[in-house]
Design an enzyme around this catalytic site. Sequence first.
Site, PDB file in Angstrom:
ATOM      1  N   TYR A 155      28.545 -20.455  44.779  1.00 29.82           N
ATOM      2  CA  TYR A 155      29.834 -20.045  44.200  1.00 29.82           C
ATOM      3  C   TYR A 155      29.648 -19.491  42.790  1.00 29.82           C
ATOM      4  CZ  TYR A 155      34.750 -20.380  42.782  1.00 29.82           C
ATOM      5  OH  TYR A 155      36.015 -20.100  42.323  1.00 29.82           O
ATOM      6  N   PRO A 285      30.167 -30.118  35.761  1.00 32.87           N
ATOM      7  CA  PRO A 285      30.243 -29.962  34.303  1.00 32.87           C
ATOM      8  C   PRO A 285      30.922 -31.145  33.627  1.00 32.87           C
ATOM      9  CG  PRO A 285      31.715 -28.416  35.410  1.00 32.87           C
ATOM     10  CD  PRO A 285      30.901 -29.068  36.482  1.00 32.87           C
TER      11      PRO A 285
END
Length: 324
Positions: A155, A285
């Site tokens: 992605y 993240p």
Amino acid sequence: MGYQNKRILVTGGAGFLGSHLCDRLVAEGHNVICIDNCFTGDKHNIGHLMFPSDDLDKKVNFEFIRHDVTFPLYIEVDEIYNLACPASPIHYQYDPVQTTKTSVHGAINMLGLAKRVRAKIMQASTSEVYGDPAIHPQPETYWGHVNPIGIRSCYDEGKRCAETLFFDYHRQHNLKIKVARIFNTYGPRMHPNDGRVVSNFIVQALKNKPLTIYGDGSQTRSFCYVDDLIEGFIRLMDKTPEDFTGPMNLGNPNEFTILELAEKIIAMTGSEAGLQFKELPSDDPVQRKPDISLAKSVTGWEPEIRLEQGLEKTIAYFKELLKI
């Protein structure tokens, strides 16, 4: 129909974001062609446009075509919004090769179409192009910190390559492009099983099941309500100079920890659910927050809907969907 009405193609138009964009464009009187292969999109999201009970003009203005953007499309349009791509890890990791093809081949096919008909085209890119950022918040000038061979790379790198293609078509063929980098967005029509944190937490809370938190919940996200994001799309396409290409961040700069979000949703749903902690997934993240100063200065855009307001509407949607 006035002469100012445009023929607009929305790829991924039966999805969460795409269906809301179709709503907005139809409401503005444009002729909207929605294409989707319905892998993650759902015709229920656009059923009210396909079969309107109250307004014949809506049906006249809207057309749905089942089509996969990895194959060429021959159609006449004035503008293209390229939103086609599964956007949640559960869906884009299901078939990572196809995910990359959707981003890359899809971009090539839509750019080729735009080149042929001289249409203006917007790419729905993503904050994932920044990866696990080393600077905070993330401005558009930041090149990112991305793992090119991880499980999210299909992605992340697919979207990065799509941006490359957009800018090369712009430089090489003088194509009119706009690139939006979308940060976490939520609202009605999110898929209940997409694995994204807002939908996960709401569904779990409504079912009185423990809310799953990965890591210790200290990682942060910013959450933009879908109506605010769609307004950002429209302004990027319609309210910026022709030579303004972006990329432009679109998201809500108000930052919350995942733990704060979980506690807020439990309180708003009146749920008796507790919390369940699991190991943090690979390449997830730690911080994600947009710098939206460019959007503010160029378009005057900034989010208006507070998290509590947006969550209230989203919770109501899932209550109806789950019949709770």
